[in-house]
Design a protein around this motif. Structure first.
Motif, PDB file in Angstrom:
ATOM      1  N   ASP A 136       0.607  -1.413   0.055  1.00  0.00           N
ATOM      2  CA  ASP A 136      -0.121   0.114   0.008  1.00  0.00           C
ATOM      3  C   ASP A 136       1.010   1.250  -0.065  1.00  0.00           C
ATOM      4  N   MET A 137       2.168   1.095   0.897  1.00  0.00           N
ATOM      5  CA  MET A 137       2.603   2.447   0.868  1.00  0.00           C
ATOM      6  C   MET A 137       3.507   2.771  -0.419  1.00  0.00           C
ATOM      7  N   VAL A 138       3.861   1.387  -1.020  1.00  0.00           N
ATOM      8  CA  VAL A 138       4.564   1.593  -2.490  1.00  0.00           C
ATOM      9  C   VAL A 138       3.739   2.217  -3.501  1.00  0.00           C
ATOM     10  N   GLU A 139       2.246   1.691  -3.440  1.00  0.00           N
ATOM     11  CA  GLU A 139       1.185   2.431  -4.429  1.00  0.00           C
ATOM     12  C   GLU A 139       1.165   3.758  -4.047  1.00  0.00           C
ATOM     13  N   LYS A 140       1.132   4.254  -2.628  1.00  0.00           N
ATOM     14  CA  LYS A 140       0.942   5.829  -2.223  1.00  0.00           C
ATOM     15  C   LYS A 140       2.194   6.527  -2.725  1.00  0.00           C
ATOM     16  N   HIS A 141       3.327   5.850  -2.598  1.00  0.00           N
ATOM     17  CA  HIS A 141       4.540   6.825  -3.007  1.00  0.00           C
ATOM     18  C   HIS A 141       4.458   6.905  -4.439  1.00  0.00           C
ATOM     19  N   ILE A 142       4.082   5.882  -5.228  1.00  0.00           N
ATOM     20  CA  ILE A 142       4.224   5.900  -6.594  1.00  0.00           C
ATOM     21  C   ILE A 142       3.299   6.947  -7.210  1.00  0.00           C
TER      22      ILE A 142
END
Length: 160
Positions: A136-142
């Motif tokens: 989820d954090m990866v998606e948010k960062h991207i």
């Protein structure tokens, strides 16, 4: 209430198909419970937790659907450009410089997640593992990086 934690993780894992996401949603469910301002006792705590977790799962699904629908702007365009046209080459170089400037403004984790995805072609799971953060954090960062770059390129007069 804490006795329902494992049960909820297992339920969400079956529902969502991803243990890490299930754990994240479960954690968010318990955070919502802690943030609850009502002084009244919860009559059916298990039902309350499941309803909250289900609502968070639905929100997660909706956000993911919106993210997939977003345009991927300049980095995902696969235009054919003519190397023989000097104006296009200069424009492309300027665009890349502006993009690098925008990326330099991002936090290190946000920039790394974005570059691992867009330059190295890593999956969200691979990025999560490398950066030791949730998917989820990866998606948010991207998503945040893409939005930031789009806004900055428009502000600086580049294509956005």
């Amino acid at each position: 209430m804490i006795r329902y934690y494992q049960e909820l993780v297992l339920y969400l894992n079956r529902t969502l198909g991803d243990r890490q996401t299930a754990a994240d949603v479960t954690q968010e469910t318990f955070l919502r419970l802690l943030d609850r301002k009502a002084c009244e006792p919860i009559e059916q705590p298990r039902a309350f937790l499941y309803r909250t977790a289900l609502n968070l799962s639905i929100d997660l699904h909706r956000r993911a659907r919106v993210r997939r629908a977003e345009e991927l702007d300049v980095l995902d365009r696969e235009g054919v450009h003519d190397e023989r046209c000097p104006q296009e080459e200069v424009s492309r170089q300027q665009q890349l410089q502006l993009l690098q400037r925008a990326l330099d403004e991002l936090s290190e984790p946000c920039r790394r997640a974005f570059l691992l995805r867009k330059v190295d072609g890593c999956s969200h799971a691979e990025i999560a593992q490398r950066l030791e953060i949730s998917r989820d954090m990866v998606e948010k960062h991207i998503v945040n990086a893409m939005k930031h770059c789009r806004v900055r390129l428009k502000a600086w007069g580049g294509q956005g």
